[in-house]
Motif scaffolding. Structure first.
Motif, PDB file in Angstrom:
ATOM      1  N   GLY A 108      36.796  45.044  32.852  1.00 55.93           N
ATOM      2  CA  GLY A 108      36.968  43.802  34.242  1.00 55.93           C
ATOM      3  C   GLY A 108      37.189  45.321  34.937  1.00 55.93           C
ATOM      4  N   GLN A 109      37.843  44.823  36.440  1.00 54.97           N
ATOM      5  CA  GLN A 109      38.597  46.247  36.692  1.00 54.97           C
ATOM      6  C   GLN A 109      39.243  46.652  36.522  1.00 54.97           C
ATOM      7  OE1 GLN A 109      39.621  44.759  40.685  1.00 54.97           O
ATOM      8  NE2 GLN A 109      40.720  46.662  41.763  1.00 54.97           N
ATOM      9  N   ASP A 129      41.968  50.206  36.631  1.00 56.86           N
ATOM     10  CA  ASP A 129      43.287  50.897  37.776  1.00 56.86           C
ATOM     11  C   ASP A 129      43.062  52.134  37.399  1.00 56.86           C
ATOM     12  OD1 ASP A 129      44.361  51.654  40.032  1.00 56.86           O
ATOM     13  OD2 ASP A 129      46.489  50.780  39.927  1.00 56.86           O
TER      14      ASP A 129
END
Length: 94
Positions: A2-3, A5
């Motif tokens: 997923g995303q 950071d």
């Protein structure tokens, strides 16, 4: 995954070597995987075993409110004598 950071971190030489060693041994595919696993374990331990700041403040307050500390040595001596006497009365020896 997923995303993500993306972060940059700084490790001591010892920690960096430990990360490199487990990747080289094939335990993890990458340094990122090592760090993610370590952070998950830290979070789990903190969530399951840790206290919140409010809980710690409450515990400190309870300790303060419970009165002055007592020396543990005399208490332990009384307990040892009590249980030695109980054991002797039942026919047990130290």
């Amino acid at each position: 995954m997923g995303q993500v950071d993306k972060r940059s971190i700084t490790l001591s030489p010892e920690l960096a070597q430990a990360v490199d060693d487990v990747v080289a041994a094939g335990e993890y595919a990458s340094a990122s995987e090592v760090i993610r696993d370590a952070l998950r374990q830290w979070k789990d331990r903190r969530d399951l075993l840790g206290y919140t700041v409010e809980e710690l403040r409450k515990l400190v307050r309870e300790g303060i409110d419970s009165g002055p500390a007592q020396d543990g040595q005399p208490i332990m001596e009384r307990l040892r004598a009590k249980y030695a006497k109980m054991a002797a009365a039942r026919g047990f020896e130290e």
